[in-house]
Design a protein around this motif. Structure first.
Motif, PDB file in Angstrom:
ATOM      1  N   UNK A 371       0.819  -1.215   0.000  1.00  0.00           N
ATOM      2  CA  UNK A 371       0.000   0.000   0.000  1.00  0.00           C
ATOM      3  C   UNK A 371       0.856   1.269   0.000  1.00  0.00           C
ATOM      4  N   UNK A 372       2.154   1.102  -0.118  1.00  0.00           N
ATOM      5  CA  UNK A 372       3.076   2.239  -0.177  1.00  0.00           C
ATOM      6  C   UNK A 372       3.043   2.907  -1.557  1.00  0.00           C
ATOM      7  N   UNK A 373       3.401   4.195  -1.594  1.00  0.00           N
ATOM      8  CA  UNK A 373       3.541   4.974  -2.829  1.00  0.00           C
ATOM      9  C   UNK A 373       2.332   4.837  -3.762  1.00  0.00           C
ATOM     10  N   UNK A 374       1.135   5.150  -3.267  1.00  0.00           N
ATOM     11  CA  UNK A 374      -0.062   4.949  -4.088  1.00  0.00           C
ATOM     12  C   UNK A 374      -0.376   6.097  -5.035  1.00  0.00           C
ATOM     13  N   UNK A 375       0.376   7.189  -4.989  1.00  0.00           N
ATOM     14  CA  UNK A 375       0.044   8.379  -5.773  1.00  0.00           C
ATOM     15  C   UNK A 375      -0.382   9.512  -4.857  1.00  0.00           C
ATOM     16  N   UNK A 401      -8.258   6.679   1.658  1.00  0.00           N
ATOM     17  CA  UNK A 401      -7.508   7.936   1.634  1.00  0.00           C
ATOM     18  C   UNK A 401      -6.031   7.646   1.416  1.00  0.00           C
ATOM     19  N   UNK A 402      -5.324   8.681   1.022  1.00  0.00           N
ATOM     20  CA  UNK A 402      -3.867   8.616   0.902  1.00  0.00           C
ATOM     21  C   UNK A 402      -3.266   9.547   1.943  1.00  0.00           C
ATOM     22  N   UNK A 427       6.825  10.370   1.593  1.00  0.00           N
ATOM     23  CA  UNK A 427       6.284   9.011   1.660  1.00  0.00           C
ATOM     24  C   UNK A 427       4.760   9.061   1.779  1.00  0.00           C
ATOM     25  N   UNK A 428       4.112   8.095   1.133  1.00  0.00           N
ATOM     26  CA  UNK A 428       2.649   8.044   1.159  1.00  0.00           C
ATOM     27  C   UNK A 428       2.197   6.601   1.315  1.00  0.00           C
TER      28      UNK A 428
END
Length: 473
Positions: A371-375, A401-402, A427-428
């Motif tokens: 689920x890392x770096x989703x935009x 949500x991000x 980081x997201x």
């Protein structure tokens, strides 16, 4: 004598948000910087900012049963209900006397009493929409439907399957154990509200179940005492609501339901149906839990609590079915049977939500790297700024949500023993709808944003509960 309509008319629900906001902003409920709550049963984080986001004018829909609005409502309801029980810290009241007086005092009590019925309607009206008990029911129909519903719950729970499949099964098993702590440390408190009055042999049968829960007056045999042994064997905290921040909406709703139908004695037959179902399905579920936890921990876990329930709940299942559920139906006639059936169906539905929510949390936390770096997300961003002294709280969202760190460094927390996930600037991570998480600052400060990921929950989506008819058995 005519009844004044103002006496029975519900208060306007658009006022509920203002009343609960006044309650949650009390300093008992604004949190501490630590992830776990100290041994003080009167303080628990209600996340006032998250409460302020909730629209209380529209009751929960079924698709929201494990979402953000549900989490907020059931944290509040759990706090309201427990204020009608006796909570004392194991170490003695001492310096906590002021918190004791405030928790049980007139100011918060008035806010609770002004809000409780409206909040129950907000949280549990969906049960009336989901379960329709129709048709003419006989005692034989009741017995057949009960056996049908219990048989459907015979397999391993979804959460236990998720634990066995997890990359970090010990962390997953602790997450599930913490959900059980919600009831396990105050077990049978709701049941106690149904012991008063006079309702014949069924009252004595219910008391037999109750006194078993309390170890027949021997504190070392009390179920809460042996549950603490299990927690200690996992090096987990044993005081009431140490893990408040990690209770999920589904388990909270399940626990609250038994208070809900116990507080209103007009729902007594509903309660009996629900508790009979629960007692029947607990025994096999704990057998499966023993198998799973032995597979994960070997002998390094104390399973006395599970073994006791696998044994005693088989006995309780017989008592509640034969001496209470069916006996009440025989004694009081077909007019009460639909309510008994409704309780069975509601307990089945809520138990499913418990399992689905816990299993989804286990899987998401275990697979977090995916689920890392989703935009960047879409729409306006809500910015949150933290320092090392900021109170820690967890929350969820009704849409995916991000979460993106904009300044400083943070840590994403997804479970009671899950390793904090480091997040540097830029980081997201994608947080799916309904997943519980918390953020804390690392290195002094952190600012992060929350943006819509574009996946929304449909509040009008239907579950598979449907109508319950005699032929459904």
């Amino acid at each position: 004598m005519a009844i004044d309509a103002d006496i029975v008319r519900p208060r306007p629900v658009d006022d509920l948000g203002r009343r609960v906001a006044a309650f949650t902003n009390d300093n008992l409920f604004t949190g501490v910087p630590q992830l776990l709550h100290p041994p003080n049963p009167y303080r628990r984080m209600l996340v006032p900012d998250a409460v302020a986001e909730v629209d209380f004018t529209r009751p929960l829909g079924t698709a929201e049963a494990t979402g953000h609005r549900a989490l907020v409502a059931h944290r509040l309801l759990g706090t309201f209900y427990e204020a009608d029980t006796v909570l004392l810290p194991e170490q003695g009241l001492g310096a906590l006397r002021g918190d004791f007086d405030r928790f049980y005092g007139d100011g918060l009590r008035r806010l609770r009493e002004a809000s409780l019925s409206d909040l129950e309607r907000f949280a549990f009206a969906l049960l009336d929409d989901e379960i329709d008990v129709t048709g003419a029911w006989s005692v034989a129909d009741l017995a057949a439907y009960f056996e049908h519903a219990a048989a459907e719950a015979a397999g391993p729970a979804e959460s236990l399957t998720a634990i066995a499949a997890a990359r970090r099964p010990q962390v997953a098993a602790d997450t599930y154990l913490v959900q059980l702590a919600l009831d396990g440390l105050t077990e049978a408190s709701a049941m106690s509200k149904n012991l008063g009055g006079a309702f014949g042999p069924e009252q004595s049968a219910l008391f037999k179940v109750f006194i078993d829960e309390f170890g027949y007056g021997v504190h070392e045999a009390k179920h809460t005492t042996i549950f603490r042994k299990m927690l200690r064997s996992r090096a987990l905290q044993t005081h009431v609501h140490a893990y408040w921040n990690f209770y999920l909406a589904g388990p909270l709703a399940t626990n609250n339901y038994y208070y809900f139908v116990s507080r209103d004695h007009a729902s007594f037959f509903r309660y009996i149906g629900a508790v009979t179902y629960a007692e029947r399905v607990f025994a096999p579920s704990f057998v499966h839990m023993i198998e799973t936890y032995r597979g994960v921990f070997g002998d390094d876990v104390d399973l006395h609590y599970c073994e006791e329930h696998a044994h005693i709940d088989a006995h309780h299942g017989r008592i509640t079915r034969d001496e209470i559920l069916l006996a009440l139906a025989e004694r009081h006639g077909t007019g009460v049977i639909p309510e008994l059936v409704r309780g069975i169906a509601e307990a089945r539905l809520l138990g499913g939500w418990f399992e689905q929510d816990a299993a989804a949390q286990i899987r998401w936390s275990d697979e977090l790297d995916a689920y890392r770096s989703p935009g960047a997300g879409s729409g306006p961003a809500r910015r949150v700024e933290l320092t090392a002294l900021s109170p820690f709280g967890t929350r969820s969202h009704d849409a995916a949500v991000i979460v993106t760190v904009e300044d400083g460094e943070g840590e994403l927390i997804t479970g009671p023993t899950a390793a904090p996930e480091p997040m540097a600037r830029g980081d997201a991570v994608l947080v799916p709808a309904g997943r519980l998480y918390g953020m804390r600052a690392a290195g002094g400060r952190c600012a992060y944003t929350i943006r819509d990921a574009g996946t929304k929950t449909d509040p009008d989506a239907a579950s598979d509960a449907g109508a319950v008819t005699p032929s459904a058995s």
